[in-house]
Scaffold this motif. Structure first.
Motif, mmCIF file in Angstrom:
data_model
loop_
_atom_site.group_PDB
_atom_site.id
_atom_site.type_symbol
_atom_site.label_atom_id
_atom_site.label_comp_id
_atom_site.label_asym_id
_atom_site.label_seq_id
_atom_site.Cartn_x
_atom_site.Cartn_y
_atom_site.Cartn_z
ATOM 1 N N GLU A 1 -9.888 2.978 -8.572
ATOM 2 C CA GLU A 1 -9.703 1.719 -9.273
ATOM 3 C C GLU A 1 -9.332 2.022 -10.725
ATOM 4 O O GLU A 1 -9.550 3.134 -11.207
ATOM 5 C CB GLU A 1 -10.993 0.887 -9.242
ATOM 6 N N ASP B 1 -8.973 -4.036 1.305
ATOM 7 C CA ASP B 1 -9.943 -3.081 0.768
ATOM 8 C C ASP B 1 -10.061 -1.832 1.633
ATOM 9 O O ASP B 1 -10.234 -0.716 1.118
ATOM 10 C CB ASP B 1 -11.311 -3.750 0.619
ATOM 11 N N ARG C 1 2.214 1.659 -3.441
ATOM 12 C CA ARG C 1 1.147 2.091 -4.363
ATOM 13 C C ARG C 1 0.821 3.568 -4.176
ATOM 14 O O ARG C 1 0.560 4.279 -5.161
ATOM 15 C CB ARG C 1 -0.092 1.227 -4.137
ATOM 16 N N ALA D 1 -3.962 -2.883 -7.444
ATOM 17 C CA ALA D 1 -4.522 -3.324 -6.162
ATOM 18 C C ALA D 1 -5.134 -4.719 -6.216
ATOM 19 O O ALA D 1 -5.180 -5.416 -5.191
ATOM 20 C CB ALA D 1 -5.564 -2.325 -5.677
ATOM 21 N N HIS E 1 -7.010 0.245 0.979
ATOM 22 C CA HIS E 1 -7.114 0.805 -0.372
ATOM 23 C C HIS E 1 -8.063 2.001 -0.394
ATOM 24 O O HIS E 1 -7.771 3.030 -1.007
ATOM 25 C CB HIS E 1 -7.608 -0.270 -1.346
ATOM 26 N N ARG F 1 -5.143 -7.742 -3.400
ATOM 27 C CA ARG F 1 -6.359 -8.427 -2.945
ATOM 28 C C ARG F 1 -6.193 -9.936 -3.022
ATOM 29 O O ARG F 1 -6.717 -10.674 -2.190
ATOM 30 C CB ARG F 1 -7.552 -7.988 -3.798
ATOM 31 N N THR G 1 0.831 -1.204 0.000
ATOM 32 C CA THR G 1 0.000 0.000 0.000
ATOM 33 C C THR G 1 0.868 1.257 0.000
ATOM 34 O O THR G 1 0.561 2.240 -0.685
ATOM 35 C CB THR G 1 -0.959 0.004 1.198
ATOM 36 N N ILE H 1 -5.613 4.915 -1.216
ATOM 37 C CA ILE H 1 -5.492 4.939 -2.676
ATOM 38 C C ILE H 1 -6.724 5.585 -3.293
ATOM 39 O O ILE H 1 -6.643 6.543 -4.045
ATOM 40 C CB ILE H 1 -5.278 3.521 -3.245
#
Length: 212
Positions: free
Chosen positions: A129, A119, A76, A100, A122, A104, A73, A126
């Motif tokens: 998607e 999730d 990212r 991502a 994220h 997952r 994470t 983040i």
């Protein structure tokens, strides 16, 4: 599509050929006249590339799944801030080898029931998607053989063995059903050129719908 550009990701088990397809698509869309950024995860920015070495090299049990989720994470977030978001804001096509959905699967599913944690992080850190995700579906045993044949230092996840590959393949298919609005599943057990034609057709259709 969201924003000004198109954010397209490739997913699949190790050895599925997604990295090759990402490179081919980048070349194809550049030939079509699009401004394309080809990137990868973990990595894609200086800070994220440093974290890449931490998570992809070493013994399989080097990190717990919870620690891996935090590391991925963090990588990212840096990737999003420094590479992905600026490129999309400039109207470019961003093609990313993994995002991502891989977290997952590899951390959220394979090493404990941690999907909810993935999730949650994220959503907090983040918050977006991909516009389109291309899942290159591959026979697990074939994929593992290909991946091990590369003989690189980045084989930590391959070293978990064929059982992980089988679970990841099933998990990716389930994920594609869950997010059918953005996933397209492509049979990767065919010649590279044939797969590439299917990939290009899907990407061009998405770009056309976006009015580009």
């Amino acid at each position: 599509m969201t924003g000004e550009g198109l954010f397209l990701t490739f997913e699949g088990i190790d050895g599925s050929g997604k990295s090759t397809q990402a490179r081919i698509l980048a070349d194809t869309l550049q030939s079509d006249g699009y401004d394309v950024i080809l990137t990868r995860e973990p990595g894609g920015s200086p800070g994220a590339e440093e974290i890449r070495r931490l998570v992809l090299e070493g013994d399989p049990d080097r990190w717990s799944a919870e620690t891996e989720i935090l590391l991925f994470t963090a990588a990212r977030r840096d990737h999003l801030e420094r590479t992905i978001a600026p490129a999309l804001a400039a109207g470019k096509v961003v093609i990313c080898d993994r995002f991502a959905d891989s977290t997952r699967m590899y951390q959220g599913l394979s090493r404990g029931d941690l999907r909810r944690l993935v999730d949650q992080l994220h959503s907090l850190m983040i918050g977006r998607e991909p516009d389109l995700t291309l899942l290159i579906d591959m026979d697990p045993e074939t994929g593992l053989s290909r991946a091990k044949g590369r003989q690189t230092a980045e084989e930590r996840f391959e070293d978990f063995g064929p059982d992980l590959q089988r679970r990841m393949r099933a998990g990716f298919i389930d994920l594609a059903r869950e997010h059918a609005d953005r996933f397209r599943v492509i049979d990767g057990n065919r010649d590279v050129e044939i797969v590439a034609k299917d990939v290009a057709a899907i990407a061009r259709a998405a770009l056309s719908k976006g009015g580009r």
